[in-house]
Design a protein around this motif. Structure first.
Motif, PDB file in Angstrom:
ATOM      1  N   GLY A  44       0.293  -1.211   0.346  1.00 35.68           N
ATOM      2  CA  GLY A  44      -0.550  -0.230   0.167  1.00 35.68           C
ATOM      3  C   GLY A  44       0.451   1.472   0.064  1.00 35.68           C
ATOM      4  N   LYS A  45       2.507   0.989   0.086  1.00 38.16           N
ATOM      5  CA  LYS A  45       2.758   2.143  -0.061  1.00 38.16           C
ATOM      6  C   LYS A  45       3.166   2.765  -1.520  1.00 38.16           C
ATOM      7  CE  LYS A  45       4.442   1.533   4.696  1.00 38.16           C
ATOM      8  NZ  LYS A  45       5.723   1.423   5.558  1.00 38.16           N
ATOM      9  N   HIS A  46       3.486   3.436  -1.679  1.00 36.93           N
ATOM     10  CA  HIS A  46       4.710   4.272  -3.142  1.00 36.93           C
ATOM     11  C   HIS A  46       5.411   4.565  -2.759  1.00 36.93           C
ATOM     12  CE1 HIS A  46       4.295   7.245  -6.729  1.00 36.93           C
ATOM     13  NE2 HIS A  46       5.390   7.561  -5.927  1.00 36.93           N
ATOM     14  N   VAL A  47       6.369   3.894  -3.801  1.00 38.14           N
ATOM     15  CA  VAL A  47       7.889   3.732  -3.731  1.00 38.14           C
ATOM     16  C   VAL A  47       8.368   4.415  -4.584  1.00 38.14           C
ATOM     17  CG1 VAL A  47       9.703   1.716  -4.167  1.00 38.14           C
ATOM     18  CG2 VAL A  47       7.760   1.044  -2.697  1.00 38.14           C
ATOM     19  N   ASN A  48       9.482   4.858  -4.447  1.00 35.76           N
ATOM     20  CA  ASN A  48      10.762   5.746  -4.544  1.00 35.76           C
ATOM     21  C   ASN A  48      11.865   4.801  -4.473  1.00 35.76           C
ATOM     22  OD1 ASN A  48       8.875   8.524  -5.041  1.00 35.76           O
ATOM     23  ND2 ASN A  48       9.664   8.429  -2.883  1.00 35.76           N
ATOM     24  N   VAL A  49      11.971   4.321  -6.425  1.00 36.18           N
ATOM     25  CA  VAL A  49      13.053   3.900  -6.931  1.00 36.18           C
ATOM     26  C   VAL A  49      14.201   4.574  -7.255  1.00 36.18           C
ATOM     27  CG1 VAL A  49      13.803   2.010  -8.063  1.00 36.18           C
ATOM     28  CG2 VAL A  49      11.331   2.089  -7.216  1.00 36.18           C
ATOM     29  N   GLY A  56      33.639   0.868 -13.883  1.00 39.16           N
ATOM     30  CA  GLY A  56      33.639   0.483 -15.002  1.00 39.16           C
ATOM     31  C   GLY A  56      32.400   0.163 -15.925  1.00 39.16           C
ATOM     32  N   LEU A  57      32.352   0.243 -17.326  1.00 35.33           N
ATOM     33  CA  LEU A  57      31.500  -0.362 -17.718  1.00 35.33           C
ATOM     34  C   LEU A  57      31.021  -1.847 -18.344  1.00 35.33           C
ATOM     35  CD1 LEU A  57      30.614   2.503 -20.892  1.00 35.33           C
ATOM     36  CD2 LEU A  57      29.228   1.797 -19.046  1.00 35.33           C
ATOM     37  N   ALA A  58      29.815  -2.741 -18.078  1.00 36.51           N
ATOM     38  CA  ALA A  58      29.788  -3.857 -18.594  1.00 36.51           C
ATOM     39  C   ALA A  58      28.840  -3.881 -19.143  1.00 36.51           C
ATOM     40  CB  ALA A  58      30.053  -4.387 -16.494  1.00 36.51           C
ATOM     41  N   PRO A  59      28.588  -5.532 -19.574  1.00 38.45           N
ATOM     42  CA  PRO A  59      27.744  -5.826 -20.577  1.00 38.45           C
ATOM     43  C   PRO A  59      26.383  -5.871 -20.082  1.00 38.45           C
ATOM     44  CG  PRO A  59      29.608  -7.016 -21.046  1.00 38.45           C
ATOM     45  CD  PRO A  59      29.857  -6.081 -19.641  1.00 38.45           C
ATOM     46  N   CYS A  60      26.034  -6.481 -18.415  1.00 38.91           N
ATOM     47  CA  CYS A  60      25.155  -6.320 -18.000  1.00 38.91           C
ATOM     48  C   CYS A  60      24.227  -5.521 -17.679  1.00 38.91           C
ATOM     49  CB  CYS A  60      25.910  -7.308 -16.783  1.00 38.91           C
ATOM     50  SG  CYS A  60      26.398  -6.790 -15.388  1.00 38.91           S
ATOM     51  N   LEU A  61      24.759  -3.519 -17.596  1.00 38.09           N
ATOM     52  CA  LEU A  61      24.092  -2.966 -17.003  1.00 38.09           C
ATOM     53  C   LEU A  61      22.757  -2.603 -17.724  1.00 38.09           C
ATOM     54  CD1 LEU A  61      27.644  -0.767 -16.151  1.00 38.09           C
ATOM     55  CD2 LEU A  61      26.150  -1.716 -14.435  1.00 38.09           C
ATOM     56  N   SER A  62      22.288  -2.440 -18.715  1.00 37.35           N
ATOM     57  CA  SER A  62      21.240  -2.136 -19.358  1.00 37.35           C
ATOM     58  C   SER A  62      20.507  -3.067 -19.105  1.00 37.35           C
ATOM     59  CB  SER A  62      21.731  -1.767 -20.868  1.00 37.35           C
ATOM     60  OG  SER A  62      21.602  -3.305 -21.637  1.00 37.35           O
ATOM     61  N   SER A  63      20.757  -4.475 -18.552  1.00 32.49           N
ATOM     62  CA  SER A  63      19.731  -5.925 -18.021  1.00 32.49           C
ATOM     63  C   SER A  63      19.952  -4.847 -17.281  1.00 32.49           C
ATOM     64  CB  SER A  63      20.934  -6.987 -18.833  1.00 32.49           C
ATOM     65  OG  SER A  63      19.357  -8.224 -18.448  1.00 32.49           O
ATOM     66  N   LEU A  68      15.507  -4.806 -12.317  1.00 35.20           N
ATOM     67  CA  LEU A  68      15.477  -3.784 -11.452  1.00 35.20           C
ATOM     68  C   LEU A  68      13.917  -3.150 -11.577  1.00 35.20           C
ATOM     69  CD1 LEU A  68      15.989  -3.279  -8.861  1.00 35.20           C
ATOM     70  CD2 LEU A  68      17.251  -1.286  -9.688  1.00 35.20           C
ATOM     71  N   ALA A  69      13.705  -2.422 -12.259  1.00 37.34           N
ATOM     72  CA  ALA A  69      12.419  -1.345 -13.093  1.00 37.34           C
ATOM     73  C   ALA A  69      11.744  -2.552 -13.047  1.00 37.34           C
ATOM     74  CB  ALA A  69      12.695  -0.557 -14.093  1.00 37.34           C
ATOM     75  N   LYS A  70      12.133  -3.974 -13.985  1.00 35.20           N
ATOM     76  CA  LYS A  70      10.545  -4.403 -14.202  1.00 35.20           C
ATOM     77  C   LYS A  70      10.492  -5.161 -12.948  1.00 35.20           C
ATOM     78  CE  LYS A  70       9.700  -9.147 -16.795  1.00 35.20           C
ATOM     79  NZ  LYS A  70      10.509 -10.086 -17.297  1.00 35.20           N
ATOM     80  N   HIS A  71      10.737  -5.653 -11.846  1.00 42.23           N
ATOM     81  CA  HIS A  71      10.215  -5.758 -10.709  1.00 42.23           C
ATOM     82  C   HIS A  71       9.596  -4.745  -9.927  1.00 42.23           C
ATOM     83  CE1 HIS A  71      10.306  -7.434  -6.612  1.00 42.23           C
ATOM     84  NE2 HIS A  71      11.099  -6.095  -6.449  1.00 42.23           N
ATOM     85  N   TRP A  72       9.693  -3.774 -10.029  1.00 43.97           N
ATOM     86  CA  TRP A  72       8.826  -2.794  -9.342  1.00 43.97           C
ATOM     87  C   TRP A  72       7.723  -1.847 -10.076  1.00 43.97           C
ATOM     88  CZ3 TRP A  72       9.433  -1.808  -4.732  1.00 43.97           C
ATOM     89  CH2 TRP A  72      10.334  -1.974  -3.761  1.00 43.97           C
ATOM     90  N   ILE A  73       8.135  -2.357 -11.583  1.00 45.07           N
ATOM     91  CA  ILE A  73       6.648  -1.894 -11.928  1.00 45.07           C
ATOM     92  C   ILE A  73       5.707  -3.573 -11.770  1.00 45.07           C
ATOM     93  CG2 ILE A  73       5.673  -2.845 -14.682  1.00 45.07           C
ATOM     94  CD1 ILE A  73       8.268  -0.721 -14.942  1.00 45.07           C
ATOM     95  N   GLU A  74       6.230  -4.818 -11.864  1.00 46.03           N
ATOM     96  CA  GLU A  74       5.061  -5.496 -11.707  1.00 46.03           C
ATOM     97  C   GLU A  74       4.872  -5.840 -10.101  1.00 46.03           C
ATOM     98  OE1 GLU A  74       7.615  -9.372 -12.461  1.00 46.03           O
ATOM     99  OE2 GLU A  74       7.800  -9.066 -14.863  1.00 46.03           O
ATOM    100  N   SER A  75       5.554  -5.519  -9.140  1.00 45.96           N
ATOM    101  CA  SER A  75       4.817  -5.337  -8.170  1.00 45.96           C
ATOM    102  C   SER A  75       4.466  -4.195  -7.575  1.00 45.96           C
ATOM    103  CB  SER A  75       5.858  -4.360  -6.865  1.00 45.96           C
ATOM    104  OG  SER A  75       7.075  -5.750  -6.559  1.00 45.96           O
TER     105      SER A  75
END
Length: 147
Positions: A44-49, A56-63, A68-75
């Motif tokens: 029931g709370k508003h979450v600010n993420v 260093g840059l890594a290939p997995c950063l965008s993923s 992480l965004a997907k988790h919060w959007i699904e919640s």
């Protein structure tokens, strides 16, 4: 000598496998309990993420940003949380320290799935040296001020 050592290390013990399987189940159960407790605490709370990428840059950063965004959007969609703000700081700690950030509008959340297919960091990255006292306080103040 090497062949016998290799055979010893690759031979499986059924008792050990059973214990490992039980351990895995118990770890999964504790993760479920932890997730359930976190869901309850946020119910029931508003979450600010807020997200930034640093180092260093890594290939997995965008993923990582995508998931992480997907988790919060699904919640949010599941009703676990009542509201969601996704804030991204541009260029790592530099963005946090200077207040250079943006909020992803809800209308654009679905398009974030594309981040899973690209490398690097979609929000930029920097290797700003964060000095212990002043920068830490400044970044905490900025983060708290942004909500």
């Amino acid at each position: 000598m090497n062949d016998s050592h290799q055979a010893t290390t690759t031979t499986a013990n059924p008792t050990t496998q059973s214990a490992n399987k039980k351990q895995k189940v118990s770890n999964d159960d504790s993760n479920m309990t932890t997730n359930a407790a976190a869901d309850f605490a946020l119910k029931g709370k508003h979450v600010n993420v807020a997200m930034l990428t640093a180092g260093g840059l890594a290939p997995c950063l965008s993923s990582s940003v995508c998931h992480l965004a997907k988790h919060w959007i699904e919640s949010y969609k599941a009703g676990i949380i009542s509201g969601l703000t996704l804030r991204f700081y541009r260029d790592g700690y530099r963005g946090l320290l200077t207040g250079d950030s943006f909020i992803v509008p809800e209308a654009e959340w679905a398009s974030m799935e594309a981040l899973d297919m690209i490398g690097g960091s979609p929000i930029g990255n920097s290797r700003v040296k964060v000095r212990p006292q002043n920068a830490t306080e400044a970044s905490c103040d900025r983060w708290l001020g942004d909500g």
